[in-house]
Scaffold this active site. Structure first.
Site, PDB file in Angstrom:
ATOM      1  N   ASP A 147      38.658  35.214  36.992  1.00 17.10           N
ATOM      2  CA  ASP A 147      39.332  35.801  38.144  1.00 17.10           C
ATOM      3  C   ASP A 147      38.702  35.298  39.440  1.00 17.10           C
ATOM      4  O   ASP A 147      37.545  34.893  39.479  1.00 17.10           O
ATOM      5  CB  ASP A 147      39.334  37.330  38.088  1.00 17.10           C
ATOM      6  CG  ASP A 147      38.080  37.910  37.456  1.00 17.10           C
ATOM      7  OD1 ASP A 147      37.090  37.174  37.306  1.00 17.10           O
ATOM      8  OD2 ASP A 147      38.083  39.094  37.106  1.00 17.10           O
ATOM      9  N   GLU A 172      41.857  42.189  41.272  1.00 17.22           N
ATOM     10  CA  GLU A 172      41.495  43.491  41.809  1.00 17.22           C
ATOM     11  C   GLU A 172      42.708  44.383  42.065  1.00 17.22           C
ATOM     12  O   GLU A 172      42.598  45.605  42.058  1.00 17.22           O
ATOM     13  CB  GLU A 172      40.686  43.333  43.103  1.00 17.22           C
ATOM     14  CG  GLU A 172      39.323  42.684  42.927  1.00 17.22           C
ATOM     15  CD  GLU A 172      38.355  43.532  42.116  1.00 17.22           C
ATOM     16  OE1 GLU A 172      38.662  44.711  41.855  1.00 17.22           O
ATOM     17  OE2 GLU A 172      37.294  43.006  41.737  1.00 17.22           O
TER      18      GLU A 172
END
Length: 432
Positions: A111, A172
């Site tokens: 990520d 997120e």
């Protein structure tokens, strides 16, 4: 404050690291690819990886804004000779490492995005972006992935199969993985298995993994009533509901997440306090809209079978009290999927890591982590996958990798561990 190198100068520096043992761009070494070889080559590029990690840390970007991050990753992978694709979704990057022989397809996910916070950061390479920080370790995740790609790319002629390095934006916000899947990523690359990791407060040099659920099941519950309760009555009702639902081992406090690395009560202990619990927000969000009153809170449950029973319990509790005629509805208004490691593939991954690294590197996991989750779960819904916890703390040096918390720092030695161990894992999984 240490000034960040301009991007082009930085990239030139990164790609000019210790190369004397390698054959150069587009060529591969003839040395047999073993765990010892991978460890040695990881050591050779370690300083370069620390440099890129610090640059990513100093230049964080929020979900949906990972443009500079994308540029750094694209250039790094291209200089390794990998095929690079963008455009799947947002600022994603796919690096494709094709081995010299046919074989299985493996994906490694990292990520990219940072957090909107402005906590004090003790690092000299702290964020130059006000209100934005890599407070969850994604800068380390990206660096580990780049390191794995570099080590394996030096031996691509001997690899049997293909590795896809998926750099995913918007983790997120829990949007990136789902949107990449919805935009056809997995249908295009069709991996046989997928892996990923997350930095945690465990000791640097340690890796934790287990089959099955990794995080507690998260739900947001909404209780809707007629807007006829006072503020104090609403707070009292919320407290009653929470008291009736919350469950934990007697005398334990699983909501104290800092205990997950505790040797006596943490995840690695057979006496873990994170095995059987239901945690609920201590303070409900209470709001009104004209003639309706809403009580909302997040809950975290380790037993998925209990999820269906929670709403009826709330209804029954209110139905037995003075607000029976005020109740309009009880529902879940949010519930993301949780990370669930494939049992068979996790067993194979553990066997590889134990064989190459020994039992002292791996930590068992006897519980479920509360409060957190990862949209890696969307990839696992389509492809067998394994999600690891990578230790990032060095308490002796005052470094505690407690995600999303003030004082979050990562011991950079965890980069060496991640590249070394997981490059070895992928190399072994690519063997015919």
């Amino acid at each position: 404050m240490k000034r960040t190198l301009p991007l082009m100068i930085l990239l030139a520096t990164l790609t000019a690291g210790p190369q004397q043992t390698f054959a150069g761009k587009g060529k591969t070494t003839q040395e047999l690819l073993t765990a010892a070889t991978i460890a040695r080559e990881t050591d050779l590029i370690y300083d370069k990886l620390v440099t890129i990690r610090r640059d990513l840390h100093a230049n964080p970007e929020l979900a949906g804004n990972e443009k500079r991050t994308q540029d750094v990753i694209k250039r790094y992978l291209s200089d390794l000779g990998l095929e690079v694709q963008t455009g799947t979704y947002g600022h994603s990057v796919i690096g494709i490492l094709k081995g010299g022989k046919k074989g299985k397809k493996i994906a490694w996910r990292s990520d990219m995005d940072a957090l909107p916070n402005d906590f004090a950061d003790e690092e000299t390479f702290r964020s130059v972006m006000k209100g934005v920080q890599h407070g969850c370790g994604h800068d380390v995740h990206m660096t580990v992935a780049l390191g794995i790609a570099e080590v394996l790319s030096r031996h691509k002629a001997s690899l049997a199969g293909t590795v896809y390095f998926i750099f995913q934006p918007e983790e997120e916000t829990f949007a990136g993985a789902k949107n990449m899947v919805d935009h056809g990523l997995l249908s295009t690359i069709q991996p046989d298995e997928i892996y990923g990791l997350h930095v945690t407060p465990l000791p640097a040099g340690k890796i934790m993994v287990k089959p099955g659920e990794v995080f507690a099941y998260q739900r947001q519950v909404r209780i809707e009533l007629k807007n006829e309760l006072t503020k104090d009555e609403a707070k009292a009702l919320a407290g009653q509901i929470r008291s009736a639902l919350v469950r934990s081992v007697k005398g334990s406090k699983p909501w104290e997440i800092q205990q997950i690395s505790d040797p006596v009560t943490g995840l690695a202990s057979t006496n873990t306090i994170f095995r059987d619990y239901l945690i609920m927000d201590e303070r409900f969000h209470i709001r009104s809209d004209k003639d309706r009153l809403f009580l909302e809170a997040y809950l975290y449950e380790t037993d998925p079978q209990q999820l269906e029973r929670i709403l009826p319990r709330i209804q029954a509790l209110i139905g037995e009290g003075p607000y029976k005629d005020k109740l309009l509805a009880v529902s879940y208004i949010q519930g993301n999927p949780t990370v669930i490691n494939d049992k068979e593939l996790t067993g194979k991954a553990i066997a590889v890591l134990q064989n190459c690294c020994g039992n002292d590197v791996l930590l068992p996991d006897y519980g479920l982590v509360p409060f957190f989750n990862d949209d890696f779960a969307y990839f696992q819904q389509k492809v067998p996958g394994v999600y690891f916890f990578l230790g990032g703390s060095d308490v002796g040096k005052g470094i505690v990798a407690m995600n999303h918390a003030p004082g979050f720092r990562v011991a950079e030695e965890s980069i060496r561990t991640g590249v070394n161990r997981f490059a070895t894992l992928l190399a072994e999984r690519l063997k015919p």
